[in-house]
Design an enzyme around this catalytic site. Structure first.
Site, short mmCIF file in Angstrom:
data_model
loop_
_atom_site.label_atom_id
_atom_site.label_comp_id
_atom_site.label_asym_id
_atom_site.label_seq_id
_atom_site.Cartn_x
_atom_site.Cartn_y
_atom_site.Cartn_z
N ARG A 1 0.84 -1.20 0.00
CA ARG A 1 0.00 0.00 0.00
C ARG A 1 0.88 1.25 0.00
O ARG A 1 1.92 1.29 0.66
CB ARG A 1 -0.82 -0.03 1.26
CG ARG A 1 -1.97 0.90 1.31
CD ARG A 1 -2.66 0.63 2.63
NE ARG A 1 -3.93 1.31 2.72
CZ ARG A 1 -4.61 1.36 3.86
NH1 ARG A 1 -4.15 0.75 4.93
NH2 ARG A 1 -5.76 1.99 3.90
N LYS B 1 2.86 11.12 -3.23
CA LYS B 1 3.78 12.23 -3.52
C LYS B 1 5.14 12.01 -2.84
O LYS B 1 6.18 12.04 -3.49
CB LYS B 1 3.14 13.54 -3.04
CG LYS B 1 3.86 14.78 -3.49
CD LYS B 1 3.05 16.01 -3.08
CE LYS B 1 3.58 17.26 -3.73
NZ LYS B 1 2.72 18.41 -3.40
N GLU C 1 14.54 1.99 0.43
CA GLU C 1 15.74 1.30 -0.03
C GLU C 1 15.55 0.58 -1.35
O GLU C 1 16.46 0.57 -2.18
CB GLU C 1 16.22 0.35 1.07
CG GLU C 1 16.05 1.06 2.38
CD GLU C 1 17.04 0.73 3.47
OE1 GLU C 1 16.56 0.34 4.51
OE2 GLU C 1 18.26 0.86 3.29
N LYS D 1 5.13 -2.11 2.44
CA LYS D 1 6.37 -2.89 2.39
C LYS D 1 7.62 -2.03 2.55
O LYS D 1 8.71 -2.58 2.70
CB LYS D 1 6.46 -3.63 1.06
CG LYS D 1 5.48 -4.81 0.94
CD LYS D 1 5.68 -5.49 -0.40
CE LYS D 1 4.91 -6.79 -0.50
NZ LYS D 1 5.09 -7.38 -1.86
N GLY D 2 7.49 -0.72 2.49
CA GLY D 2 8.67 0.14 2.61
C GLY D 2 9.23 0.49 1.24
O GLY D 2 9.15 -0.30 0.30
MO1 MOS Z 1 19.02 2.73 5.74
S1 MOS Z 1 20.94 2.20 5.18
O1 MOS Z 1 18.64 1.41 6.72
O2 MOS Z 1 19.22 4.21 6.52
#
Ligand code: MOS
Length: 705
Positions: free
Chosen positions: A594, A599, A672, A668-669
């Site tokens: 989700r 933005k 990264e 899920k983030g």
């Molecule tokens: Mo990220 S490298 O877990 O700030």
């Protein structure tokens, strides 16, 4: 009332503060009577201090104190490994003995009335060393397995060596990523102030609770005696996940000077006083049948770490499950050098490992004369073949389809050097991206006021993703209030505990706690106020009501393999005479669960894409193998992308993904995964443009000429 704040492209609630200077960063807190610290660092990489003469510095104007190992108070340095510290080894001790472990090891701290006086006095300190021969260069030592459980660092399924030997088609190459340093706009800074046995730290950090725990262990005092405040962070990328030695030095200096002390690292010091992405060497061998089914993967890697800590990262994790393959061998080893300890840098491990794996996949596609998307589709796994668990959701195929469509991939002519734009060589490349869904225990507080507005808080940091904003949305949604009636606060150890803002886990972890706290306080208010309407209920109650809720993951990780996935595509244009590469377009499609705020999420993704351009084409901390000095520890010579390097087209699509297993919010983030695969897509595009395979980053003009 349903606010539907979740899913809205809300502008940053702290945006006005940030652009008007109203947001206070660590070094900017106006602490009365503050003195300034300047750190003197060793000029050798290994050895002992034989003489350190601080007499001239002590007499210099404005100097309050000079600390060296000879006069600094002894510190407890109690055993402590926070979740973002290496599990093996012992952190750097500062000013406790005459040892020097790395180039730039702090050997003295000067405290003076003004910053200029501190910097000047620091130049007057003279040190001589009994220098010891040390290993600096990654090629100069035999890599060794990390200490501890071998099964984490070496895995095998099937018979990869045999399968590789008998494979119809194979590629077998080495990939090198040099050391890279975090270069956030805001440099690390700490102001330390003691009040009796209580310490306040205004610090740039990704984890206020982690700093309190670390400094408590170093000074041998209870963590409850330490308050850490970090409301705004000007970027960090992982460099703020540990409390580095300057935090200790600020607190130590403040104790000796009996005044608050501020230390801010210079840009140059960022290359010695905090960690970095380690120099990594990876062999990837792939074997496949002629019809493009993977038969063997061998991924054998090593990377630098310090002599005093085993820094390891998830270099091989993706290789173990990203593509279907019955025979897989992975091994990670360490080159222990006289350098300081590396640390997490955006998608630590994953981005490095995936660069090697996804470049190798491209090389396999070339060997097979098969389109790289087709190759990946033929090796799409039914489940996580390493953990033997189903994926909670996996949208790779959808990401390839949408990404390819938006990029116009069907127009690609597969031959290298076959696409031109005037005199420029044009190349198109792609890669798969993945990053784990991380979810850790967190707490949050929600308070409803009689006027019907709410205050919500958690200790969390906001290093740039927009946590101030997205948490306000989650809270507003759960409370059923418009977002301008919700005041969210973060960045202080006085607030409920949260995990580090790292590993892309903040929304899953803190978001779940915020949601739970807000739901609970709303239920409480409606029940106690005897009304269906929150405003009416609060009028009846007539006083604030407050809850603090702890949230933690259930057992989903035992039943599912949980990751975000993506497909990323890059177009480069290369001047064949100058060897200069420009990234013209990046298209990314992500299945990341989700999306709370499209933005700020898009901003995260374009930030990752630009970071990936830096990794692919520019970033390289050049370490002198004789001294350990970083010869380009400055913005003039350590190249990072600027606006002119960022392509006009950075196209981000989030595929519609509903994952009921990952966490209550279904997220899920994003922080990264957004950098993962970008360097591979660019390097694959460079090959497509030029026919040259560059396996050592960054892809600078000299390598293409
Ligand atoms: Mo990220 S490298 O877990 O700030």
């Amino acid at each position: 009332m349903i606010t539907a704040a979740i899913g809205q492209p809300v502008s940053r609630v702290d945006g006005r503060k940030k652009v008007t200077g109203g947001a206070t960063y660590a070094a900017e807190f106006d602490v009365p009577n503050v003195a300034h610290g300047s750190i003197v660092r060793s000029t050798v990489a290994s050895g002992r201090i034989t003489v350190i003469d601080s007499s001239a510095a002590e007499k210099a104007p404005g100097v309050i104190a000079v600390l060296t190992y000879r006069n600094a108070p002894k510190l407890a340095y109690a055993e402590h490994h926070g979740t973002t510290d290496p599990a093996v080894g012992e952190r750097l001790h500062v000013l406790q003995d005459d040892r020097v472990n790395h180039q730039g090891h702090p050997i003295a701290l000067v405290i003076a009335e003004t910053l200029e006086q501190a910097i000047h006095a620091a130049t007057l300190i003279r040190a001589t060393y009994a220098s010891e021969a040390g290993a600096i260069d990654i090629g100069g030592v035999e890599p060794v397995p990390p200490t501890g459980e071998a099964s984490k660092w070496e895995t095998r399924r099937g018979d990869p060596e045999k399968a590789l030997t008998s494979a119809e088609v194979k590629v077998d190459n080495s990939y090198v990523i040099p050391r890279e340093n975090h270069n956030p706009i805001e440099m690390h800074a700490t102001i330390a102030a003691w009040d009796g046995d209580r310490l306040t730290l205004w610090d740039k950090t990704q984890w206020v609770d982690g700093v309190a725990d670390e400094i408590a262990a170093v000074f041998g005092i209870p963590a409850e005696n330490i308050r850490v405040a970090s409301p705004f962070v000007g970027g960090a990328f992982g460099s703020g996940l540990r409390a580095w030695s300057h935090v200790t030095l600020a607190a130590l200096g403040a104790r000796v000077a009996k005044r608050p002390v501020k230390i801010m690292l210079s840009r140059r010091e960022m290359y010695y006083g905090t960690g970095y992405r380690p120099h990594t060497v990876q062999r990837v061998a792939l074997g496949a049948s002629r019809d493009g089914h993977l038969a063997a993967i061998v991924h054998d890697a090593y990377h630098e770490t310090s002599g005093y800590e085993d820094y390891t990262e998830a270099l091989l994790d993706a290789t173990r499950f990203l593509h279907s393959c019955p025979n897989v061998y992975t091994r990670d080893r360490l080159a222990r050098l006289n350098v300081h300890t590396p640390t997490w840098m955006r998608a630590p491990g994953e981005v490095s490992g995936v660069f090697a794996l996804e470049t190798a996949m491209d090389e396999l596609g070339v060997a097979l004369k098969m389109d790289p998307i087709e190759l990946r589709l033929r090796n799409e796994p039914e489940q996580d073949e390493y953990k033997n668990l189903p994926f909670s959701s996996r949208s790779t195929k959808e990401c390839y389809r949408i990404g390819a469509e938006r990029f116009g991939w069907s127009q690609r002519s597969s031959e290298p050097r076959s696409m031109r734009d005037g005199g420029l060589l044009v190349g198109w490349g792609m890669a798969t991206a993945t990053y784990p869904m991380n979810f850790a225990p967190a707490s949050a507080m929600a308070r409803l006021l009689p006027d019907g507005t709410a205050e919500v808080a958690a200790a969390a940091s906001d290093i740039g993703p927009g946590t101030w904003t997205s948490m306000t949305q989650v809270a507003a949604d759960a409370l059923g209030l418009p977002i301008d009636q919700v005041k969210f606060t973060l960045g202080d150890t006085s607030l409920p505990k949260t995990p580090p803002q790292g590993g892309s886990m903040t929304m899953a972890s803190v978001g779940s706690a915020v949601q739970a706290a807000c739901r609970k306080v709303r239920e409480d208010a409606l029940a106690r106020g005897g009304a269906n309407d929150l405003a009416e209920a609060m009028r009846h109650i007539g006083e604030p009501i407050e809850v603090t809720v702890d949230s933690k993951p259930g057992d989903a990780s035992q039943r599912f393999s949980m990751h975000a996935f993506g497909g990323v595509f890059a177009e480069v244009a290369i001047d064949p005479d100058l060897g200069q590469t420009r990234v013209r377009r990046i298209v990314g499609a992500y299945g990341a669960g989700r999306i709370i705020n499209p933005k700020t999420s898009r901003s995260q993704c374009i930030g990752g894409m630009i970071g990936g351009i830096g990794m692919a084409l520019m970033e390289h901390s050049v370490v002198d193998p004789r001294s350990g000095r970083v010869t380009n520890a400055n913005f003039a010579e350590y190249a990072i992308p600027v606006h002119a390097d960022a392509p006009a087209v950075m196209d981000v699509t989030f595929v519609d993904e509903h994952d009921p297993h990952v966490n209550p919010l279904g997220v899920k983030g994003l922080g990264e995964i957004s950098i993962v695969g970008i360097a591979a897509a660019i390097s694959n595009a460079v090959f497509h443009a030029t026919g040259k395979r560059i396996r050592e980053l960054p892809i600078t003009p000299d390598k293409l000429l």
